[in-house]
Design a protein around this motif. Sequence first.
Motif, PDB file in Angstrom:
ATOM      1  N   ASP A  64     -23.104 -18.058  15.855  1.00 14.53           N
ATOM      2  CA  ASP A  64     -21.767 -17.793  16.399  1.00 14.53           C
ATOM      3  C   ASP A  64     -21.765 -17.829  17.933  1.00 14.53           C
ATOM      4  N   THR A  65     -22.910 -17.561  18.548  1.00 11.21           N
ATOM      5  CA  THR A  65     -22.939 -17.477  20.002  1.00 11.21           C
ATOM      6  C   THR A  65     -22.528 -18.791  20.663  1.00 11.21           C
ATOM      7  N   PHE A  66     -22.646 -19.904  19.937  1.00 10.49           N
ATOM      8  CA  PHE A  66     -22.296 -21.187  20.531  1.00 10.49           C
ATOM      9  C   PHE A  66     -20.786 -21.402  20.626  1.00 10.49           C
ATOM     10  N   ASP A  67     -20.034 -20.893  19.645  1.00  3.34           N
ATOM     11  CA  ASP A  67     -18.613 -21.262  19.614  1.00  3.34           C
ATOM     12  C   ASP A  67     -17.670 -20.105  19.287  1.00  3.34           C
ATOM     13  N   VAL A  68     -18.141 -18.877  19.442  1.00  2.00           N
ATOM     14  CA  VAL A  68     -17.281 -17.706  19.241  1.00  2.00           C
ATOM     15  C   VAL A  68     -17.368 -16.838  20.495  1.00  2.00           C
ATOM     16  N   PRO A  69     -16.236 -16.412  21.054  1.00  2.40           N
ATOM     17  CA  PRO A  69     -16.275 -15.618  22.290  1.00  2.40           C
ATOM     18  C   PRO A  69     -16.854 -14.221  22.096  1.00  2.40           C
ATOM     19  N   ILE A  70     -17.350 -13.659  23.187  1.00  2.00           N
ATOM     20  CA  ILE A  70     -17.838 -12.275  23.209  1.00  2.00           C
ATOM     21  C   ILE A  70     -16.655 -11.327  23.261  1.00  2.00           C
ATOM     22  N   ASP A  71     -16.772 -10.204  22.568  1.00  3.24           N
ATOM     23  CA  ASP A  71     -15.778  -9.134  22.679  1.00  3.24           C
ATOM     24  C   ASP A  71     -16.551  -7.836  22.916  1.00  3.24           C
ATOM     25  N   TRP A  72     -16.869  -7.554  24.173  1.00  5.38           N
ATOM     26  CA  TRP A  72     -17.679  -6.385  24.483  1.00  5.38           C
ATOM     27  C   TRP A  72     -16.964  -5.071  24.188  1.00  5.38           C
ATOM     28  N   PRO A  73     -15.663  -4.911  24.478  1.00  3.88           N
ATOM     29  CA  PRO A  73     -14.992  -3.661  24.090  1.00  3.88           C
ATOM     30  C   PRO A  73     -15.086  -3.382  22.594  1.00  3.88           C
ATOM     31  N   ALA A  74     -15.074  -4.431  21.751  1.00  8.87           N
ATOM     32  CA  ALA A  74     -15.226  -4.212  20.305  1.00  8.87           C
ATOM     33  C   ALA A  74     -16.616  -3.684  19.987  1.00  8.87           C
ATOM     34  N   VAL A  75     -17.633  -4.164  20.700  1.00 13.70           N
ATOM     35  CA  VAL A  75     -18.995  -3.659  20.516  1.00 13.70           C
ATOM     36  C   VAL A  75     -19.062  -2.183  20.901  1.00 13.70           C
ATOM     37  N   VAL A  76     -18.480  -1.857  22.053  1.00 14.72           N
ATOM     38  CA  VAL A  76     -18.487  -0.468  22.527  1.00 14.72           C
ATOM     39  C   VAL A  76     -17.798   0.436  21.514  1.00 14.72           C
ATOM     40  N   ASN A  77     -16.643   0.011  21.017  1.00  8.98           N
ATOM     41  CA  ASN A  77     -15.917   0.821  20.028  1.00  8.98           C
ATOM     42  C   ASN A  77     -16.753   1.034  18.768  1.00  8.98           C
ATOM     43  N   SER A  78     -17.443  -0.007  18.338  1.00  4.99           N
ATOM     44  CA  SER A  78     -18.285   0.098  17.152  1.00  4.99           C
ATOM     45  C   SER A  78     -19.413   1.103  17.374  1.00  4.99           C
ATOM     46  N   LEU A  79     -20.069   1.027  18.524  1.00  5.43           N
ATOM     47  CA  LEU A  79     -21.160   1.954  18.826  1.00  5.43           C
ATOM     48  C   LEU A  79     -20.657   3.396  18.901  1.00  5.43           C
ATOM     49  N   VAL A  80     -19.512   3.597  19.524  1.00  4.15           N
ATOM     50  CA  VAL A  80     -18.943   4.944  19.620  1.00  4.15           C
ATOM     51  C   VAL A  80     -18.659   5.495  18.228  1.00  4.15           C
ATOM     52  N   ASN A  81     -18.067   4.673  17.372  1.00  5.60           N
ATOM     53  CA  ASN A  81     -17.737   5.116  16.015  1.00  5.60           C
ATOM     54  C   ASN A  81     -18.985   5.390  15.178  1.00  5.60           C
ATOM     55  N   LEU A  82     -20.091   4.771  15.535  1.00  5.73           N
ATOM     56  CA  LEU A  82     -21.356   4.995  14.832  1.00  5.73           C
ATOM     57  C   LEU A  82     -22.110   6.210  15.359  1.00  5.73           C
ATOM     58  N   GLY A  83     -21.558   6.849  16.389  1.00  4.83           N
ATOM     59  CA  GLY A  83     -22.174   8.057  16.922  1.00  4.83           C
ATOM     60  C   GLY A  83     -23.132   7.842  18.070  1.00  4.83           C
ATOM     61  N   VAL A  84     -23.139   6.649  18.660  1.00  2.00           N
ATOM     62  CA  VAL A  84     -24.036   6.369  19.789  1.00  2.00           C
ATOM     63  C   VAL A  84     -23.488   7.039  21.050  1.00  2.00           C
ATOM     64  N   ARG A  85     -24.365   7.736  21.734  1.00  2.00           N
ATOM     65  CA  ARG A  85     -23.977   8.400  22.983  1.00  2.00           C
ATOM     66  C   ARG A  85     -24.847   7.981  24.161  1.00  2.00           C
ATOM     67  N   THR A  86     -26.021   7.401  23.877  1.00  6.94           N
ATOM     68  CA  THR A  86     -26.920   6.956  24.935  1.00  6.94           C
ATOM     69  C   THR A  86     -27.302   5.502  24.682  1.00  6.94           C
ATOM     70  N   VAL A  87     -27.270   4.684  25.741  1.00  5.56           N
ATOM     71  CA  VAL A  87     -27.700   3.290  25.621  1.00  5.56           C
ATOM     72  C   VAL A  87     -28.761   2.995  26.674  1.00  5.56           C
ATOM     73  N   PHE A  88     -29.789   2.288  26.258  1.00  6.23           N
ATOM     74  CA  PHE A  88     -30.790   1.744  27.165  1.00  6.23           C
ATOM     75  C   PHE A  88     -30.462   0.276  27.392  1.00  6.23           C
ATOM     76  N   VAL A  89     -30.366  -0.132  28.638  1.00  4.65           N
ATOM     77  CA  VAL A  89     -30.115  -1.535  28.961  1.00  4.65           C
ATOM     78  C   VAL A  89     -31.368  -2.076  29.628  1.00  4.65           C
ATOM     79  N   THR A  90     -32.070  -2.976  28.938  1.00  6.74           N
ATOM     80  CA  THR A  90     -33.363  -3.441  29.426  1.00  6.74           C
ATOM     81  C   THR A  90     -33.284  -4.926  29.746  1.00  6.74           C
ATOM     82  N   GLY A  91     -33.382  -5.251  31.036  1.00 10.91           N
ATOM     83  CA  GLY A  91     -33.370  -6.650  31.441  1.00 10.91           C
ATOM     84  C   GLY A  91     -32.886  -6.824  32.862  1.00 10.91           C
TER      85      GLY A  91
END
Length: 319
Positions: A249-276
């Motif tokens: 999908d990465t080739f021809d489907v756009p990113i939706d970062w707010p949807a990712v954030v909402n999903s993580l919040v709903n799953l109970g995620v409160r801390t994120v490590f960003v490595t790179g």
Amino acid sequence: MNEKTALIFPGMGPSSFAAVGKFMVLDPYVRRLLPIADAALGYSLLDRFYESEEEYSEYTQVAFLVNSLALAHRAEEELGMRPDYCVGPSFGQKAAAVWTGSLDFPDVVRMTAELARDEQEYFATEHADVVTHSVMRVPEHSLDEYLSQLAEQGHWYEISGRLDEGFFMVSLSARLLADFKESVSAMGGYSMATMRPPVHARAFHGLRRRAADAVFPRYGVRAPEIPVIADQDGRVVETAEDMRGMLLDTFDVPIDWPAVVNSLVNLGVRTVFVTGPENLFRRVQCTVRNFEVIAVDPKNTLKKMLRPVRPSSPRAVSP
């Protein structure tokens, strides 16, 4: 609900040898991975990366992959990171596939190099005049009006990503870029990076087919060992079939970062490590507003490695 943790492998930005080469030479976690990458590639990654002048060459892309994984290993061993979920927006999907056990590291190294060459060949003949340009702090209604006018004039465009409120990636002809930048400024927004080759647009379905037919059949994608959150819509990916679909999908489907954030919040995620080597996904407001963000990047890691050690005070010697 217990508070949970996610690991984010960032999308790829400009990452030259001048910016990260010293880190790669000195970091012990990178040094563990380099011999494996060299064996998979059949050449010295550091040597080719040093000589490369292209922002998105196969050498630059593999180096970004190596650095992202090395920093994740550092976070695991030194900071005690134990993620419940993994996310890899855009290029970060490749590191996420390794981390979650969906693909082996040598295979992803080879796949990354192959896909980089295929991408270069594809855009040399198809959509050769297209770029993806990022803009921020743009009122959405103003952007919609401008893009509607482009369509009325017979011009093609696509939204390649939504990263935050007023923050978009837009793919369009390079001939329109100067006017687009001026219009964004007139809307009160800011222009950021321009990507060439472009990314994440439905028009690039031919590149997806090429990858699906010529590259992916050589690599067995497995179910991830921890759930992955798809960067296109925030869905939870837990099967081999869905993982393969997300990678394509990465080739021809756009990113939706707010949807990712909402999903993580709903799953109970409160801390994120960003490595790179990145300063985008960890800084956008929808990320910092919702999570405690722990960034592990080459620049700050190198500073810690090179920090002088203060000599301890001489111990008193009893007469």
